[in-house]
Enzyme design. Structure first.
Site, PDB file in Angstrom:
ATOM      1  N   LYS A  14       0.835  -1.212   0.000  1.00 42.67           N
ATOM      2  CA  LYS A  14       0.000   0.000   0.000  1.00 42.67           C
ATOM      3  C   LYS A  14       0.865   1.256   0.000  1.00 42.67           C
ATOM      4  O   LYS A  14       0.664   2.161  -0.810  1.00 42.67           O
ATOM      5  CB  LYS A  14      -0.953   0.016   1.216  1.00 42.67           C
ATOM      6  CG  LYS A  14      -1.872  -1.187   1.292  1.00 42.67           C
ATOM      7  CD  LYS A  14      -2.879  -1.067   2.422  1.00 42.67           C
ATOM      8  CE  LYS A  14      -2.260  -1.040   3.807  1.00 42.67           C
ATOM      9  NZ  LYS A  14      -1.716  -2.339   4.269  1.00 42.67           N
ATOM     10  N   ARG A  89      -9.823   0.608   8.230  1.00 46.67           N
ATOM     11  CA  ARG A  89      -9.383  -0.734   8.620  1.00 46.67           C
ATOM     12  C   ARG A  89     -10.458  -1.479   9.405  1.00 46.67           C
ATOM     13  O   ARG A  89     -10.217  -2.621   9.814  1.00 46.67           O
ATOM     14  CB  ARG A  89      -8.114  -0.632   9.477  1.00 46.67           C
ATOM     15  CG  ARG A  89      -6.810  -0.824   8.663  1.00 46.67           C
ATOM     16  CD  ARG A  89      -5.655  -0.581   9.605  1.00 46.67           C
ATOM     17  NE  ARG A  89      -4.458  -1.297   9.279  1.00 46.67           N
ATOM     18  CZ  ARG A  89      -3.409  -0.746   8.653  1.00 46.67           C
ATOM     19  NH1 ARG A  89      -3.456   0.490   8.225  1.00 46.67           N
ATOM     20  NH2 ARG A  89      -2.320  -1.451   8.454  1.00 46.67           N
ATOM     21  N   ARG A 128      11.849  -5.454   5.588  1.00 48.84           N
ATOM     22  CA  ARG A 128      11.786  -4.005   5.818  1.00 48.84           C
ATOM     23  C   ARG A 128      12.289  -3.676   7.218  1.00 48.84           C
ATOM     24  O   ARG A 128      12.932  -2.645   7.436  1.00 48.84           O
ATOM     25  CB  ARG A 128      10.351  -3.490   5.628  1.00 48.84           C
ATOM     26  CG  ARG A 128      10.240  -1.987   5.831  1.00 48.84           C
ATOM     27  CD  ARG A 128       8.886  -1.441   5.423  1.00 48.84           C
ATOM     28  NE  ARG A 128       7.820  -1.886   6.306  1.00 48.84           N
ATOM     29  CZ  ARG A 128       6.545  -1.583   6.117  1.00 48.84           C
ATOM     30  NH1 ARG A 128       6.167  -0.869   5.084  1.00 48.84           N
ATOM     31  NH2 ARG A 128       5.619  -2.008   6.962  1.00 48.84           N
ATOM     32  N   ARG A 134      11.314   0.485  12.156  1.00 50.65           N
ATOM     33  CA  ARG A 134       9.954   0.298  12.689  1.00 50.65           C
ATOM     34  C   ARG A 134       9.924  -0.914  13.594  1.00 50.65           C
ATOM     35  O   ARG A 134      10.158  -2.036  13.144  1.00 50.65           O
ATOM     36  CB  ARG A 134       8.952   0.136  11.540  1.00 50.65           C
ATOM     37  CG  ARG A 134       8.503   1.458  10.989  1.00 50.65           C
ATOM     38  CD  ARG A 134       7.545   1.261   9.836  1.00 50.65           C
ATOM     39  NE  ARG A 134       6.363   0.473  10.195  1.00 50.65           N
ATOM     40  CZ  ARG A 134       5.317   0.339   9.386  1.00 50.65           C
ATOM     41  NH1 ARG A 134       5.298   0.936   8.214  1.00 50.65           N
ATOM     42  NH2 ARG A 134       4.277  -0.382   9.760  1.00 50.65           N
ATOM     43  N   ARG A 146      -0.540  -8.607  13.513  1.00 47.88           N
ATOM     44  CA  ARG A 146      -1.104  -7.614  12.581  1.00 47.88           C
ATOM     45  C   ARG A 146      -1.931  -8.310  11.502  1.00 47.88           C
ATOM     46  O   ARG A 146      -2.994  -7.832  11.119  1.00 47.88           O
ATOM     47  CB  ARG A 146       0.023  -6.789  11.938  1.00 47.88           C
ATOM     48  CG  ARG A 146       0.622  -5.786  12.910  1.00 47.88           C
ATOM     49  CD  ARG A 146       2.018  -5.381  12.514  1.00 47.88           C
ATOM     50  NE  ARG A 146       2.083  -4.653  11.267  1.00 47.88           N
ATOM     51  CZ  ARG A 146       3.223  -4.365  10.634  1.00 47.88           C
ATOM     52  NH1 ARG A 146       4.378  -4.762  11.146  1.00 47.88           N
ATOM     53  NH2 ARG A 146       3.218  -3.686   9.526  1.00 47.88           N
TER      54      ARG A 146
HETATM   55  P1  B4P Z   1       4.149  -1.836   2.192  1.00 50.40           P
HETATM   56  O1  B4P Z   1       3.407  -3.057   1.755  1.00 50.40           O
HETATM   57  O2  B4P Z   1       4.171  -0.690   1.287  1.00 50.40           O
HETATM   58  O3  B4P Z   1       3.600  -1.548   3.639  1.00 50.40           O
HETATM   59  P2  B4P Z   1       2.093  -1.164   4.025  1.00 50.40           P
HETATM   60  O4  B4P Z   1       1.142  -2.245   3.585  1.00 50.40           O
HETATM   61  O5  B4P Z   1       1.810   0.195   3.535  1.00 50.40           O
HETATM   62  O6  B4P Z   1       2.242  -1.053   5.553  1.00 50.40           O
HETATM   63  P3  B4P Z   1       1.499  -1.533   6.852  1.00 50.40           P
HETATM   64  O7  B4P Z   1       0.102  -1.994   6.576  1.00 50.40           O
HETATM   65  O8  B4P Z   1       2.436  -2.502   7.477  1.00 50.40           O
HETATM   66  O9  B4P Z   1       1.557  -0.312   7.786  1.00 50.40           O
HETATM   67  P4  B4P Z   1       0.635   0.915   8.206  1.00 50.40           P
HETATM   68  O10 B4P Z   1       1.602   2.023   8.245  1.00 50.40           O
HETATM   69  O11 B4P Z   1      -0.572   1.112   7.361  1.00 50.40           O
HETATM   70  O12 B4P Z   1       5.613  -2.258   2.420  1.00 50.40           O
HETATM   71  C1  B4P Z   1       6.026  -3.492   2.963  1.00 50.40           C
HETATM   72  C2  B4P Z   1       7.363  -3.937   2.380  1.00 50.40           C
HETATM   73  O13 B4P Z   1       7.126  -4.656   1.184  1.00 50.40           O
HETATM   74  C3  B4P Z   1       8.315  -2.789   2.008  1.00 50.40           C
HETATM   75  O14 B4P Z   1       9.606  -3.103   2.455  1.00 50.40           O
HETATM   76  C4  B4P Z   1       8.280  -2.749   0.481  1.00 50.40           C
HETATM   77  O15 B4P Z   1       9.470  -2.329  -0.098  1.00 50.40           O
HETATM   78  C5  B4P Z   1       7.978  -4.185   0.131  1.00 50.40           C
HETATM   79  N1  B4P Z   1       7.251  -4.350  -1.121  1.00 50.40           N
HETATM   80  C6  B4P Z   1       6.200  -3.592  -1.559  1.00 50.40           C
HETATM   81  N2  B4P Z   1       5.778  -4.038  -2.758  1.00 50.40           N
HETATM   82  C7  B4P Z   1       6.572  -5.122  -3.077  1.00 50.40           C
HETATM   83  C8  B4P Z   1       6.629  -6.029  -4.196  1.00 50.40           C
HETATM   84  N3  B4P Z   1       5.787  -5.919  -5.225  1.00 50.40           N
HETATM   85  N4  B4P Z   1       7.533  -7.013  -4.177  1.00 50.40           N
HETATM   86  C9  B4P Z   1       8.401  -7.140  -3.139  1.00 50.40           C
HETATM   87  N5  B4P Z   1       8.414  -6.304  -2.054  1.00 50.40           N
HETATM   88  C10 B4P Z   1       7.507  -5.314  -2.033  1.00 50.40           C
HETATM   89  O16 B4P Z   1       0.126   0.502   9.662  1.00 50.40           O
HETATM   90  C11 B4P Z   1       0.984   0.293  10.780  1.00 50.40           C
HETATM   91  C12 B4P Z   1       0.175   0.161  12.064  1.00 50.40           C
HETATM   92  O17 B4P Z   1      -0.529   1.403  12.355  1.00 50.40           O
HETATM   93  C13 B4P Z   1      -0.943  -0.886  12.091  1.00 50.40           C
HETATM   94  O18 B4P Z   1      -0.455  -2.169  12.426  1.00 50.40           O
HETATM   95  C14 B4P Z   1      -1.900  -0.304  13.167  1.00 50.40           C
HETATM   96  O19 B4P Z   1      -1.452  -0.595  14.467  1.00 50.40           O
HETATM   97  C15 B4P Z   1      -1.799   1.191  12.964  1.00 50.40           C
HETATM   98  N6  B4P Z   1      -2.861   1.718  12.069  1.00 50.40           N
HETATM   99  C16 B4P Z   1      -2.647   2.305  10.844  1.00 50.40           C
HETATM  100  N7  B4P Z   1      -3.827   2.664  10.296  1.00 50.40           N
HETATM  101  C17 B4P Z   1      -4.802   2.297  11.169  1.00 50.40           C
HETATM  102  C18 B4P Z   1      -6.220   2.381  11.140  1.00 50.40           C
HETATM  103  N8  B4P Z   1      -6.880   2.904  10.093  1.00 50.40           N
HETATM  104  N9  B4P Z   1      -6.917   1.908  12.200  1.00 50.40           N
HETATM  105  C19 B4P Z   1      -6.285   1.389  13.252  1.00 50.40           C
HETATM  106  N10 B4P Z   1      -4.941   1.267  13.338  1.00 50.40           N
HETATM  107  C20 B4P Z   1      -4.190   1.709  12.311  1.00 50.40           C
END
Ligand code: B4P
Length: 193
Positions: A14, A89, A128, A134, A146
């Site tokens: 994302k 979420r 990551r 993080r 998670r």
């Molecule tokens: P991403 O995949 O980009 O990470 P994300 O889904 O955006 O992050 P996440 O869901 O963990 O965190 P968030 O900040 O929303 O990246 C992951 C890795 O994969 C990276 O290293 C990237 O380089 C790699 N990657 C990406 N695409 C790839 C591909 N095609 N091939 C290989 N590698 C690839 O949330 C963090 C925390 O915040 C949650 O756990 C929760 O506690 C809280 N939170 C956030 N929003 C909330 C909400 N709305 N309600 C309640 N709690 C919330």
């Protein structure tokens, strides 16, 4: 206004794809994860409270994140559209978002759902964690928590929007550029230019 939700489990790409999409379409990027991490680094009361949940892999309470999104929407009255990343979420967050957008005579136009296997999610997040600083990415137990939160509370968000025919599933594994192209194709198909 054109509003998109980028949806998917933790580690599904994302954040990665959001950066590219906002560049291409000029949408305002609203990532609740980033907003919460900003609160933590500024050591606000909200940040200190949220940190406890995030460090254990749990969702932060709805009231906190909905309040943050409400303020962020208000701060961008001239936005041509929003890209919601990591929000909503829960179904309660989805309903609150629909209400907030309706107040602005707007709505969600598309929910793009990235699909990635659990093994791949865990390996991406642990990877990551080696460089991101993080704490929620370094411990496999927290990562699994998670994913469980996602299955128990967040997967229902896709069902909620599916009843309005807004969800499109996208394969989230493979080349980042190829995934980006697939997302753009869906946006172009839905966008009224
Ligand atoms: P991403 O995949 O980009 O990470 P994300 O889904 O955006 O992050 P996440 O869901 O963990 O965190 P968030 O900040 O929303 O990246 C992951 C890795 O994969 C990276 O290293 C990237 O380089 C790699 N990657 C990406 N695409 C790839 C591909 N095609 N091939 C290989 N590698 C690839 O949330 C963090 C925390 O915040 C949650 O756990 C929760 O506690 C809280 N939170 C956030 N929003 C909330 C909400 N709305 N309600 C309640 N709690 C919330």
């Amino acid at each position: 206004m054109f509003n998109v939700i980028l949806f998917g489990p933790p580690g599904s790409g994302k954040g990665t794809q959001s950066e590219k999409l906002i560049d291409r379409y000029g949408l305002v990027h609203l990532s609740t994860g980033n907003l919460l991490r900003e609160q933590i680094s500024n050591q606000t009361r909200l940040g200190l409270e949220a940190k406890k949940f995030m460090d254990s892999g749990q969702l932060v309470p709805d009231s906190v994140v909905i309040g943050m999104i409400r303020s962020a929407i208000k701060e961008n009255p001239d936005a041509e559209g929003f890209l919601f990343d990591g929000f909503p979420r829960t179904v309660a967050q989805s309903q609150a978002l629909d209400e907030l957008l309706a107040e602005n005579h707007s709505e969600i136009n598309a929910v793009l759902a990235l699909e990635v296997s659990e093994d791949e999610l865990i390996s991406r997040l642990l990877n990551r964690g080696k460089t991101s600083g993080r704490s929620d990415d370094t411990n496999e137990q927290v990562i699994r928590a998670r994913i469980t939160e996602y299955e128990n509370k967040t997967a229902a968000v896709a069902e909620y929007y599916d009843q309005f025919g807004k969800v499109v599933k996208i394969k989230g594994e493979g080349d980042v550029e190829a995934i980006f192209d697939a997302l753009c194709n869906e946006i172009e198909a839905k966008k009224i230019v």
